[in-house]
Each structure stands twice: as C-alpha cells, then as structure tokens.
Scaffold this active site. Structure first.
Site, mmCIF file in Angstrom:
data_model
loop_
_atom_site.group_PDB
_atom_site.id
_atom_site.type_symbol
_atom_site.label_atom_id
_atom_site.label_comp_id
_atom_site.label_asym_id
_atom_site.label_seq_id
_atom_site.Cartn_x
_atom_site.Cartn_y
_atom_site.Cartn_z
ATOM 1 N N HIS A 1 -74.061 -0.593 40.870
ATOM 2 C CA HIS A 1 -73.078 0.430 41.212
ATOM 3 C C HIS A 1 -73.777 1.629 41.860
ATOM 4 C CE1 HIS A 1 -71.360 -1.718 37.674
ATOM 5 N NE2 HIS A 1 -70.277 -1.700 38.439
ATOM 6 N N ASP B 1 -79.312 -0.126 40.428
ATOM 7 C CA ASP B 1 -78.125 -0.563 39.688
ATOM 8 C C ASP B 1 -77.095 -1.071 40.700
ATOM 9 O OD1 ASP B 1 -76.678 0.193 36.754
ATOM 10 O OD2 ASP B 1 -75.302 0.020 38.432
ATOM 11 N N HIS C 1 -73.681 7.803 36.707
ATOM 12 C CA HIS C 1 -72.304 8.123 37.094
ATOM 13 C C HIS C 1 -71.856 9.499 36.603
ATOM 14 C CE1 HIS C 1 -71.721 4.203 38.739
ATOM 15 N NE2 HIS C 1 -71.786 3.577 37.584
ATOM 16 N N ASP D 1 -77.591 -4.947 36.539
ATOM 17 C CA ASP D 1 -76.339 -5.662 36.780
ATOM 18 C C ASP D 1 -76.282 -6.265 38.177
ATOM 19 O OD1 ASP D 1 -76.300 -3.045 37.632
ATOM 20 O OD2 ASP D 1 -74.498 -2.478 36.532
#
Length: 253
Positions: free
Chosen positions: A43, A41, A4, A142
């Site tokens: 995200h 991931d 990120h 996740d």
C-alpha cells in the site's frame, strides 16, 4: 505498521507514523541530514509522503499497488505525478503498479524482476544524486508471494536482493521497520531474508535456480513489459528533477 497515519488522525491500522517520527527525530538530533525512506509495503505510504512532501532533506520512495487509484489508500497521492511540492518537488517518488489492470489483460502480478527493475532504473540512480546518509525501510511484506490481499509475487530471495542493494547506500546505515502483511508465513520468511542480508549472509537459492548443471547460474528473468512500462513512465516524469535518470541526449523540460 505506521505509514498510513496522518498528522491529525489514525488510518489503516496505523496509530502513529513510526518511520516518519523516527526520521524526523534523526533529522532533529543531527543523526541524519539526508534521509532516504524506502516503502515497499504493497500500500502507498500516504502518511509518510504527506509528512515530508515539501522537505528536500527526505527522499521518499514508494513502490506499491495502485490500480489507477482504486487500491487502498486510493486517490491521486500515490501516482507518480504526485512528486512532492515546494522545496520537496521531485523528492517523493511513487512507482504505482496497476496489478488489477494487468490481471485483466492476462499479465502476471509484479514480483522480484519488477521490483528489482524499479530499484535499478529509479531508486539507485536517484540515490546517486541524493546521497543519503541514512536509509529507513518501511518493510511491509504484503507484496510477498502468498499474501492474499496484495496478490503480488515478491519472494524471500527478492527481498534479500533488495536489502542488499540498499546496503550499498549511506555507508550501510540501513534500518528495517516492519509495516503490513496478511500471511504470517510470508512475513516470517521475508523478514528472515532481509535479516540475512543485513548480516551479510547469502540467500540459499531454490534447487530449481541453483544452476544449469554446468556451473552457470540461471539468469534472472526480465521484468514483464506491462510493469516495465510503468517504471519507464516514472523515469521520464522524474528525469527533470534527477540528472541520473536522464538518457544520453534526452531533453527535459
């Protein structure tokens, strides 16, 4: 985690873009000329995509929860129409699961079958065209079953299978780098599965999947149609960029 982090700021528990910086250094030093980044991931790796958005030497593939732009980090960058720009057009590949929309319609979250579908129908054909000499995985866990935030259903066996598929690329030059995850047991079991794959060790099947009693393995279930439709939309959108994605006789604009 690092995917990120942007060039000008930290974001989402990420101070530095570890995978992005490693890939940039590999390219700078000549260790890689065509690098594939696989981000599983849950995200979207906004920082990674932004760093290489106009770079045709780096193929960025992200499969993530998107929920029509409402799931972190949000916005349009994680949509499949966000495919890179300039010389990098077509080199950012986003597979955006609509988990929340699926729940509202009574559909299950994406799991092993859906992730394998995305790899088989999208990643592997594109990689055939791209021919990477290095694969770096942003391995957030996740999306693993049991994670309270991602709410997806990828099992350790699923991560083992995905890693085995990646080892068929780039002569087996695969680097797995940890990203996010919010369930220690899920993270541990998933990373063990990836490590087994990297060492060439098989994944012992659960007793319920060991066989039918007559020596035949139980076939894997197909991807759920709701999520398979997402994979097909991504394929159709990116077919103009990648010949291996085109169906026989399919006309592309």
């Amino acid at each position: 985690p690092g995917h990120h982090a942007e060039c000008e700021c930290a974001m989402g528990f990420c101070m530095f873009g570890n995978v992005s910086l490693a890939v940039a250094e590999a390219q700078r030093t000549g260790l890689s000329k065509r690098t594939l980044i696989v981000d599983w991931d849950v995200h979207h790796g906004n920082g990674t995509q932004n760093m290489f958005d106009d770079d045709s030497a780096v193929l960025f593939f992200s499969v993530h929860r998107y929920d029509t732009g409402r799931f972190f980090p949000g916005g349009q960058l994680g949509h499949f129409e966000s495919h890179g720009k300039g010389e990098g057009a077509g080199y950012s590949v986003n597979v955006p699961w609509d988990v929340r929309g699926g729940f509202k319609k009574g559909h299950p979250a994406p799991g092993d079958a859906e992730y394998l579908e995305a790899f088989e129908k999208l990643l592997l054909p594109i990689a055939t065209d791209f021919q990477p000499d290095l694969v770096v995985v942003s391995a957030g866990f996740d999306a693993a079953a049991g994670d309270p935030l991602g709410e997806c259903e990828v099992t350790p066996a699923g991560y083992h299978a995905l890693t085995r598929m990646l080892l068929e690329l780039a002569g087996g030059r695969v680097v797995v780098v940890l990203e996010g995850g919010y369930n220690l047991e899920s993270i541990s079991n998933s990373m063990v599965a990836c490590t087994r794959a990297l060492f060439g060790d098989p994944m012992p099947p659960p007793a319920s999947e060991a066989g039918t009693g007559d020596g035949e393995a139980v076939p894997a279930p197909p991807a759920h149609h709701f999520h398979a439709e997402t994979v097909e939309r991504v394929r159709a959108h990116l077919a103009p960029f990648w010949p291996s994605l085109r169906a026989p006789g399919e006309e592309v604009v």
